[in-house]
Design an enzyme around this catalytic site. Structure first.
Site, PDB file in Angstrom:
ATOM      1  N   GLY A   1     -15.505   9.623 -20.392  1.00 31.34           N
ATOM      2  CA  GLY A   1     -14.272   9.290 -21.234  1.00 31.34           C
ATOM      3  C   GLY A   1     -14.274   7.715 -21.684  1.00 31.34           C
ATOM      4  O   GLY A   1     -15.765   7.819 -21.721  1.00 31.34           O
ATOM      5  N   GLY A   2     -13.170   7.538 -21.744  1.00 33.37           N
ATOM      6  CA  GLY A   2     -13.556   5.684 -22.520  1.00 33.37           C
ATOM      7  C   GLY A   2     -14.316   5.060 -21.203  1.00 33.37           C
ATOM      8  O   GLY A   2     -14.611   3.578 -21.623  1.00 33.37           O
TER       9      GLY A   2
ATOM     10  N   GLY B   1     -47.951  -4.508 -41.047  1.00 31.17           N
ATOM     11  CA  GLY B   1     -46.876  -4.466 -41.292  1.00 31.17           C
ATOM     12  C   GLY B   1     -46.509  -5.111 -39.734  1.00 31.17           C
ATOM     13  O   GLY B   1     -45.151  -5.856 -39.431  1.00 31.17           O
ATOM     14  N   ALA B   2     -46.755  -5.047 -38.717  1.00 26.54           N
ATOM     15  CA  ALA B   2     -46.087  -5.494 -37.419  1.00 26.54           C
ATOM     16  C   ALA B   2     -46.572  -7.793 -37.266  1.00 26.54           C
ATOM     17  O   ALA B   2     -46.137  -8.034 -37.031  1.00 26.54           O
ATOM     18  CB  ALA B   2     -47.408  -4.825 -36.176  1.00 26.54           C
TER      19      ALA B   2
HETATM   20  C1  HXC Z   1      -6.830  11.732 -13.603  1.00 23.97           C
HETATM   21  C2  HXC Z   1      -8.121  11.338 -12.834  1.00 23.97           C
HETATM   22  C3  HXC Z   1      -9.009  11.493 -13.660  1.00 23.97           C
HETATM   23  C4  HXC Z   1      -8.691  11.029 -14.761  1.00 23.97           C
HETATM   24  C5  HXC Z   1     -10.081  11.695 -11.733  1.00 23.97           C
HETATM   25  N1  HXC Z   1      -9.221  12.191 -11.414  1.00 23.97           N
HETATM   26  N2  HXC Z   1     -10.725  11.372 -13.476  1.00 23.97           N
HETATM   27  N3  HXC Z   1      -6.921  11.602 -12.468  1.00 23.97           N
HETATM   28  N4  HXC Z   1      -7.307  11.776 -14.861  1.00 23.97           N
HETATM   29  N5  HXC Z   1      -9.183  11.439 -16.232  1.00 23.97           N
HETATM   30  C6  HXC Z   1      -8.740  11.749 -10.068  1.00 23.97           C
HETATM   31  C7  HXC Z   1      -9.431  13.300  -9.362  1.00 23.97           C
HETATM   32  O1  HXC Z   1      -7.964  14.148  -9.431  1.00 23.97           O
HETATM   33  C8  HXC Z   1      -9.461  12.800  -7.868  1.00 23.97           C
HETATM   34  O2  HXC Z   1      -8.103  12.620  -7.641  1.00 23.97           O
HETATM   35  C9  HXC Z   1     -10.142  11.412  -7.806  1.00 23.97           C
HETATM   36  O3  HXC Z   1      -9.574  10.781  -9.119  1.00 23.97           O
HETATM   37  C10 HXC Z   1     -10.901  11.096  -7.559  1.00 23.97           C
HETATM   38  O4  HXC Z   1     -12.178  12.609  -8.987  1.00 23.97           O
HETATM   39  P1  HXC Z   1     -12.930  13.607  -8.170  1.00 23.97           P
HETATM   40  O5  HXC Z   1     -13.232  14.858  -9.302  1.00 23.97           O
HETATM   41  O6  HXC Z   1     -12.754  13.363  -7.002  1.00 23.97           O
HETATM   42  O7  HXC Z   1     -14.292  12.427  -7.630  1.00 23.97           O
HETATM   43  P2  HXC Z   1     -15.650  12.670  -8.287  1.00 23.97           P
HETATM   44  O8  HXC Z   1     -15.379  14.768  -7.312  1.00 23.97           O
HETATM   45  O9  HXC Z   1     -16.552  11.776  -8.034  1.00 23.97           O
HETATM   46  O10 HXC Z   1     -15.910  13.460  -9.623  1.00 23.97           O
HETATM   47  C11 HXC Z   1     -15.569  12.094 -10.869  1.00 23.97           C
HETATM   48  C12 HXC Z   1     -14.946  12.275 -12.546  1.00 23.97           C
HETATM   49  C13 HXC Z   1     -14.363  13.303 -12.175  1.00 23.97           C
HETATM   50  C14 HXC Z   1     -16.557  12.563 -12.243  1.00 23.97           C
HETATM   51  C15 HXC Z   1     -15.255  11.139 -13.213  1.00 23.97           C
HETATM   52  O11 HXC Z   1     -13.156  12.877 -12.094  1.00 23.97           O
HETATM   53  C16 HXC Z   1     -14.035  13.678 -13.363  1.00 23.97           C
HETATM   54  O12 HXC Z   1     -15.181  14.576 -14.857  1.00 23.97           O
HETATM   55  N6  HXC Z   1     -13.146  13.710 -14.059  1.00 23.97           N
HETATM   56  C17 HXC Z   1     -12.809  13.667 -15.237  1.00 23.97           C
HETATM   57  C18 HXC Z   1     -13.129  12.267 -16.577  1.00 23.97           C
HETATM   58  C19 HXC Z   1     -12.278  13.325 -17.629  1.00 23.97           C
HETATM   59  O13 HXC Z   1     -12.920  14.091 -18.489  1.00 23.97           O
HETATM   60  N7  HXC Z   1     -11.658  12.304 -18.059  1.00 23.97           N
HETATM   61  C20 HXC Z   1     -11.668  12.312 -19.319  1.00 23.97           C
HETATM   62  C21 HXC Z   1     -12.008  11.784 -20.633  1.00 23.97           C
HETATM   63  S1  HXC Z   1     -11.491  10.804 -22.286  1.00 23.97           S
HETATM   64  P3  HXC Z   1      -7.354  12.803  -5.794  1.00 23.97           P
HETATM   65  O14 HXC Z   1      -5.610  13.118  -6.245  1.00 23.97           O
HETATM   66  O15 HXC Z   1      -7.995  14.792  -5.858  1.00 23.97           O
HETATM   67  O16 HXC Z   1      -8.100  12.258  -4.902  1.00 23.97           O
HETATM   68  C22 HXC Z   1     -11.403   9.872 -22.315  1.00 23.97           C
HETATM   69  C23 HXC Z   1     -10.859   9.050 -23.784  1.00 23.97           C
HETATM   70  C24 HXC Z   1     -11.270   7.947 -24.802  1.00 23.97           C
HETATM   71  O17 HXC Z   1     -11.386   9.088 -21.600  1.00 23.97           O
HETATM   72  C25 HXC Z   1     -11.944   8.257 -25.804  1.00 23.97           C
HETATM   73  C26 HXC Z   1     -14.036   7.993 -25.458  1.00 23.97           C
HETATM   74  C27 HXC Z   1     -14.117   7.744 -27.325  1.00 23.97           C
END
Ligand code: HXC
Length: 510
Positions: free
Chosen positions: A169-170, A404-405
């Protein structure tokens, strides 16, 4: 008084633990350092001053009010790298996976605002899962604020991102708007949506490494500029990189003392070009022999290897090097090479870094794959970037400069300041055989006649002197004197002042 100081230290110690010892241990077990350990390695000893250590989130949804961690998943502040001020943002994966809340975003934007106001670079160490899911639109808005500042700072202060864990994401979009992205092999990943979401939406089964590992992003997507073996190497290389970069777009390049004489003659370069014009040679040999102390920081080394770009120094002053690489595809310009070099040229121009261009290019790569892939537009990016650049531009044609290069590779016609050629240079519309076969198509059946025509074209154009007679080449130089001549040219151009016509911004073919 003593007890309040003790209380402060207690609070600090607690904040430094981030998400707690078990999560720190898990981080170490994955081969990653913690945010604070990374900062320690990145900055000069004892120079880091942390801000907002006690900031906590304000979310009350999903039981979040019960889990508050001081610092809220990001360590921010400033310090120095080799004495120069740098702002730092380091995501703390041990706290909610480093995800971004409203207050976490405020910590980041405070640093971005300070960096912009005080005109110093920002380094972001990313290890985080994007917007904090529990905070909804507050987190999305927070990221919007960060993105806006990324854009405002672009071209004003260098922004560097190091991806040091799983990022989504962000935490990939903000790096994507910075100047350079570096990754760590086997522990860092970048994707807009992770493997689980991919599976749900497209039914595609893919690992994190296959989807967004360092190999993918340094060789396929070109999102990342380089990958390092581990956190320590990545951070130490960032220190090295910062020594090449100016603090901002007005300060000018840093100057480092060097013991390498500007007039050093490299006799071996007189024999670098093979007698057979179709035989390759390694352009990096010329780069390493030309620049101060053979010190070259290559960017995008693993991508579009037919062009080489990176930073070096000449007489202590940073320069950007752009060089065709005859070892790969004969140094041809294709879409990937054009985009890679165009972005680098624009970075140099933003930050007043002079550009040294080394030319050995047989032209643009023909074929449907390239044309369908938009070669016209991608090639135009490089042409545009070189032509609009107002920094000192010194060009050396070592061998082929065809078609051109020739124009594109910082020629005189697109405002090259000093254009040199080696005596081995061949400046023509195309190679002699191809040229003869087109001009004398009616004689194609007669191999002898075509050979004679080819030889004639070769004699006329396979040299630098036609261009030199017209002043398109300022001087034909001995290869062994290249360092000396380029240093002198850059010295002469030190106060170059050129202004493009006023405009809001240009419209580079994106
Ligand atoms: C809240 C989060 C989180 C999130 C991870 N955690 N991402 N909590 N918000 N976005 C927390 C998990 O719940 C977990 O908590 C701890 O962080 C570690 O994550 P794991 O999943 O256990 O780790 P891992 O298996 O290494 O995976 C990491 C990850 C995955 C690939 C980043 O967590 C993931 O896919 N997260 C979601 C990503 C996502 O979709 N984010 C939103 C994007 S939207 P605990 O308590 O269990 O340790 C965005 C908008 C911006 O960013 C705009 C863009 C244009």
């Amino acid at each position: 008084m003593k007890h309040v100081v003790e209380e402060l230290e207690k609070r600090r110690a607690n904040a430094r633990l981030g998400g707690g010892q078990p999560r720190i241990d898990a981080q170490h077990k994955r081969g990653k350092l913690t945010a604070r350990e990374r900062i320690e390695l990145l900055m000069d000893d004892g120079s880091f001053e942390e801000f907002d250590m006690f900031v906590e989130h304000r979310c009350t949804d999903f039981g979040m009010e019960k889990t508050k961690v001081p610092g809220d998943g990001v360590v921010t502040g400033w310090g120095t790298i080799n004495g120069r001020v740098i702002y730092v943002i380091a995501k703390d994966f041990t706290v909610f996976g480093g995800s971004l809340s409203e207050t976490h975003a405020k910590k980041m934007t405070k640093i971005q605002d300070m960096a912009l106001k005080n005109r110093a670079p920002i380094i972001g160490l990313f290890d985080a899962g994007g917007a904090r899911i529990q905070e909804g639109v507050d987190a999305l808005g927070g990221y919007g604020e960060v993105f806006t500042r990324n854009v405002l700072a672009s071209g004003v202060v260098p922004q560097i991102s190091v991806i040091m864990g799983p990022c989504a994401g962000g935490d990939v979009y903000s790096p994507a708007m910075t100047d350079f992205i570096f990754m760590v092999k086997d522990t860092s990943y970048m994707f807009v949506t992770g493997p689980d979401v991919v599976k749900t939406v497209t039914n595609e089964t893919v690992t994190a490494e296959e989807l967004g590992g360092a190999k993918v992003h340094t060789t396929k997507s070109s999102i990342a500029d380089k990958a390092y073996e581990n956190d320590v190497e990545a951070l130490l290389q960032m220190r090295r990189l910062m020594d090449f970069l100016p603090a901002n777009n007005l300060d000018g390049v840093p100057v480092l003392p060097t013991r390498d004489p500007a007039d050093r003659v490299e006799a071996s370069l007189d024999t670098l070009i093979p007698d057979n014009p179709n035989k390759p040679y390694d352009i990096k040999e010329l780069i390493l022999k030309m620049v101060d102390e053979g010190d070259f920081f290559e960017i995008q080394e693993a991508y579009a290897k037919n062009i080489v770009v990176g930073f070096a120094r000449m007489e202590g002053h940073t320069v950007g090097i752009v060089a065709n690489q005859p070892m790969l595809l004969a140094g041809v310009l294709d879409s990937d090479a054009s985009r890679k070099a165009a972005r680098f040229v624009r970075f140099c121009d933003c930050f007043e870094i002079p550009i040294v261009t080394l030319v050995d290019v047989p032209g643009f790569l023909p074929g449907t794959a390239q044309e369908y892939g938009g070669l016209i537009k991608h090639g135009a990016k490089l042409l545009f970037a070189f032509a609009e650049a107002t920094v000192p531009k010194v060009t050396v044609i070592t061998r082929k400069a065809y078609g051109g290069a020739y124009d594109v590779m910082s020629s005189k016609h697109i405002r090259g300041d000093v254009n040199y050629a080696w005596p081995s240079a061949e400046i023509a519309v195309m190679g002699a055989k191809g040229a003869a076969e087109i001009i004398y198509r009616s004689e194609l059946g007669d191999a002898e006649k075509i050979k004679a025509r080819t030889d004639e074209y070769q004699r006329r154009f396979a040299n630098p002197f036609v261009a030199a007679e017209r002043g398109y080449i300022d001087e034909v130089i001995r290869p062994s004197a290249t360092r000396q001549r380029v240093c002198r040219a850059l010295n002469m151009l030190r106060n170059k002042t050129v202004e493009n016509p006023w405009k809001k911004h240009d419209n580079i073919p994106l």
